[in-house]
Design an enzyme around this catalytic site. Structure first.
Site, PDB file in Angstrom:
ATOM      1  N   GLU A 272     -19.085  22.640 -14.385  1.00  0.00           N
ATOM      2  CA  GLU A 272     -19.414  20.523 -14.993  1.00  0.00           C
ATOM      3  C   GLU A 272     -18.407  20.018 -13.933  1.00  0.00           C
ATOM      4  OE1 GLU A 272     -20.997  23.114 -19.324  1.00  0.00           O
ATOM      5  OE2 GLU A 272     -19.299  21.562 -19.712  1.00  0.00           O
TER       6      GLU A 272
ATOM      7  N   SER B 238       0.789  -0.826   0.106  1.00  0.00           N
ATOM      8  CA  SER B 238       0.185  -0.275   0.002  1.00  0.00           C
ATOM      9  C   SER B 238       0.767   0.932  -0.107  1.00  0.00           C
ATOM     10  CB  SER B 238      -1.302  -0.253   1.238  1.00  0.00           C
ATOM     11  OG  SER B 238      -0.390   0.124   2.526  1.00  0.00           O
TER      12      SER B 238
ATOM     13  N   LYS C 110     -18.137  30.116 -28.790  1.00  0.00           N
ATOM     14  CA  LYS C 110     -17.832  29.027 -27.576  1.00  0.00           C
ATOM     15  C   LYS C 110     -17.522  29.703 -26.477  1.00  0.00           C
ATOM     16  CE  LYS C 110     -21.176  25.828 -26.775  1.00  0.00           C
ATOM     17  NZ  LYS C 110     -20.692  24.510 -26.838  1.00  0.00           N
TER      18      LYS C 110
ATOM     19  N   THR D  79     -39.838  26.860  -8.864  1.00  0.00           N
ATOM     20  CA  THR D  79     -39.956  25.964  -8.426  1.00  0.00           C
ATOM     21  C   THR D  79     -40.622  25.115 -10.114  1.00  0.00           C
ATOM     22  OG1 THR D  79     -42.926  26.286  -8.367  1.00  0.00           O
ATOM     23  CG2 THR D  79     -40.862  26.305  -6.383  1.00  0.00           C
ATOM     24  N   HIS D  80     -39.563  23.419  -9.915  1.00  0.00           N
ATOM     25  CA  HIS D  80     -40.290  22.829 -11.492  1.00  0.00           C
ATOM     26  C   HIS D  80     -38.681  23.165 -12.443  1.00  0.00           C
ATOM     27  CE1 HIS D  80     -43.425  19.773  -9.245  1.00  0.00           C
ATOM     28  NE2 HIS D  80     -43.772  21.798  -8.588  1.00  0.00           N
TER      29      HIS D  80
ATOM     30  N   GLN E 195      -7.459  -1.507   4.133  1.00  0.00           N
ATOM     31  CA  GLN E 195      -6.878  -1.286   3.270  1.00  0.00           C
ATOM     32  C   GLN E 195      -7.389  -0.819   2.833  1.00  0.00           C
ATOM     33  OE1 GLN E 195      -2.470  -3.593   2.998  1.00  0.00           O
ATOM     34  NE2 GLN E 195      -3.064  -3.035   0.353  1.00  0.00           N
TER      35      GLN E 195
ATOM     36  N   SER F 136     -13.967  26.719 -27.257  1.00  0.00           N
ATOM     37  CA  SER F 136     -14.561  24.920 -28.456  1.00  0.00           C
ATOM     38  C   SER F 136     -12.927  24.787 -29.638  1.00  0.00           C
ATOM     39  CB  SER F 136     -15.823  24.732 -28.646  1.00  0.00           C
ATOM     40  OG  SER F 136     -15.712  24.094 -29.540  1.00  0.00           O
TER      41      SER F 136
END
Length: 458
Positions: free
Chosen positions: A289, A22, A282, A154-155, A321, A276
């Site tokens: 992300e 290890s 872009k 909401t939603h 371990q 991009s």
């Protein structure tokens, strides 16, 4: 020769040696391992198990090894398996037979439990500091945007007008809870297991409390079986880390949405965006992300630990371990995400006009019209129906509620009067919600002040 090789007649197969070792990942515990060994040797000398001169030689040798490791002069040996045996092997090579006395009244089982707890205590402290810096950034942004009106959702549908300050303060509450959870986790990590031996303690007259004091532990473990096999603190940390990542991921999802052309609420700084390879126009929110994506690996670390521990009999088993790579990955991932998230938020540009424009769309002030009627004595359910009809009418006429005439309103209810227009502007709608925890500037100021008081504890 292996430090444990006395009863073996064959050397370890090279394939097994690589599989078993290890040192490739637990070498990061070298500081904690050496600090723990210095404390152990000091205690052994105090209670007379080794002589003062042996203690001096061991401590000096360990301090020299620490300096050599930190200066890059040590190449760890895979054959020595782990950081504990590497350090012990280096010590024996440096000071001879006296170095072999260090492991008296100690097992690798309680030694590794000690090292992980010491390491995690340090890392919890570091992560709490990063969280504190993130919360301070959010508080500063909130103070800048007390009057910045935006739609609450909401939603993922526009719901009611709020302010950006109020929205950001929701994340402040999440991260304050995260800090509280880490504090609680720290308390249960802050238990010293050394002296538990392999599983049954030791016949030597150890002063475990003294060792704990030397190492800055608040408590000493009460059961030797539990002490060497307990990894609850590591699971608990990974659970807390998973919640931190979930909160970061939710925040970053909103950053991704808000920076899109469809929302255009913010623009990220060039330093925290990418382009991009084919589309010249872009500007991608890759940092947000990636944080969102890395959340999954921390969840995996938590599940990996829980699965590894499931069904393990007492006490130590080699399965354990597998705790380190999961724990280390969770620590590294959370720290990396926190470090990059704070400046990403601090440098973004807020497009106030676009936020306000969005708040004026989608009939976000409809609840305020219903509240207006309720304050005039109309039962809220009836008010809800009346305003629903008003919204339907506006959709047919391509109007907003502010654009409806008083005559049009009074066709729906005689309770409408000129004062309606004073209360349905989106700025007023947000500012009127002065209830504790609401979006009104004075309510958010109070929330910011309360958060700063909590933050001062850390």
């Amino acid at each position: 020769m292996k430090l444990w090789g006395g009863r073996f007649q064959k050397t370890t197969d090279r394939l097994v040696e690589d599989f078993h070792s290890s040192i490739s990942f637990d070498q990061r515990l070298y500081k904690q391992d050496i600090r723990g060994s210095i404390a152990h040797a000091t205690m052994l000398g105090k209670v007379g198990i080794i002589t003062p001169e042996e203690t001096r030689q061991i401590v000096q040798g360990l301090e020299e090894i620490l300096a050599e490791i930190e200066s890059g002069r040590v190449a760890f040996d895979v054959a020595a398996e782990d950081i504990h045996m590497n350090v012990e092997q280096l010590l024996a090579a440096k000071i001879g037979a006296v170095g072999k006395k260090l492991h008296t009244a100690r097992s690798r089982n309680d030694q590794v439990a000690l090292d992980i707890r010491m390491y995690l205590k340090d890392e919890i402290t570091a992560i709490r500091l990063l969280l504190k810096e993130l919360v301070e950034t959010l508080l500063a942004l909130a103070e800048q945007h007390l009057q910045t009106v935006m739609p609450g959702y909401t939603h993922l549908q526009r719901a009611q007008p709020i302010t950006l300050a109020h929205h950001l303060m929701a994340y402040v509450q999440m991260f304050l809870r995260d800090m509280d959870r880490l504090t609680d986790c720290y308390r249960r990590t802050d238990v010293m297991p050394l002296g538990s031996g392999a599983l049954a303690g030791t016949t030597f007259p150890l002063d475990r409390q003294y060792t704990a004091e030397l190492l800055g532990f608040a408590a000493v473990s009460e059961n030797s079986l539990d002490a060497v096999s307990d990894r609850d603190f590591a699971v608990e940390f990974c659970a807390a880390a998973s919640l931190i990542m979930m909160h970061l991921s939710r925040l970053c999802e909103e950053i991704v949405l808000w920076s899109s052309g469809e929302f255009a609420f913010i623009e990220l700084d060039d330093a925290y965006s990418t382009g991009s390879s084919i589309m010249p126009q872009k500007k991608n929110p890759d940092v947000a992300e990636l944080i969102r994506g890395k959340t999954g690996r921390v969840y995996g670390d938590l599940i990996g630990l829980l699965t590894m521990l499931k069904g393990l009999p007492l006490a130590y088993n080699k399965d354990m371990q597998e705790d380190k790579e999961a724990l280390f990955d969770a620590i590294d991932t959370v720290k990396g995400c926190l470090m990059v998230c704070r400046p990403m938020l601090a440098t973004m540009t807020v497009r106030r006009d676009n936020m306000a424009k969005a708040a004026r769309g989608g009939f976000t002030n409809a609840t305020d019209v219903a509240d207006y009627l309720a304050k005039k004595g109309v039962p809220f359910r009836e008010a809800h129906e009346i305003v629903g009809k008003a919204v339907f009418y506006c959709l047919q006429q391509e109007k907003t509620l502010e654009e409806m005439t008083l005559e049009e309103y009074q066709k729906l209810s005689p309770h409408f009067s000129d004062d309606l227009y004073e209360v349905i502007g989106v700025e007023h709608c947000a500012a009127a919600r002065k209830v504790r925890g609401g979006p009104a500037p004075e309510a958010v100021r109070q929330a910011v002040a309360a958060a700063r008081r909590l933050l001062a504890r850390y």
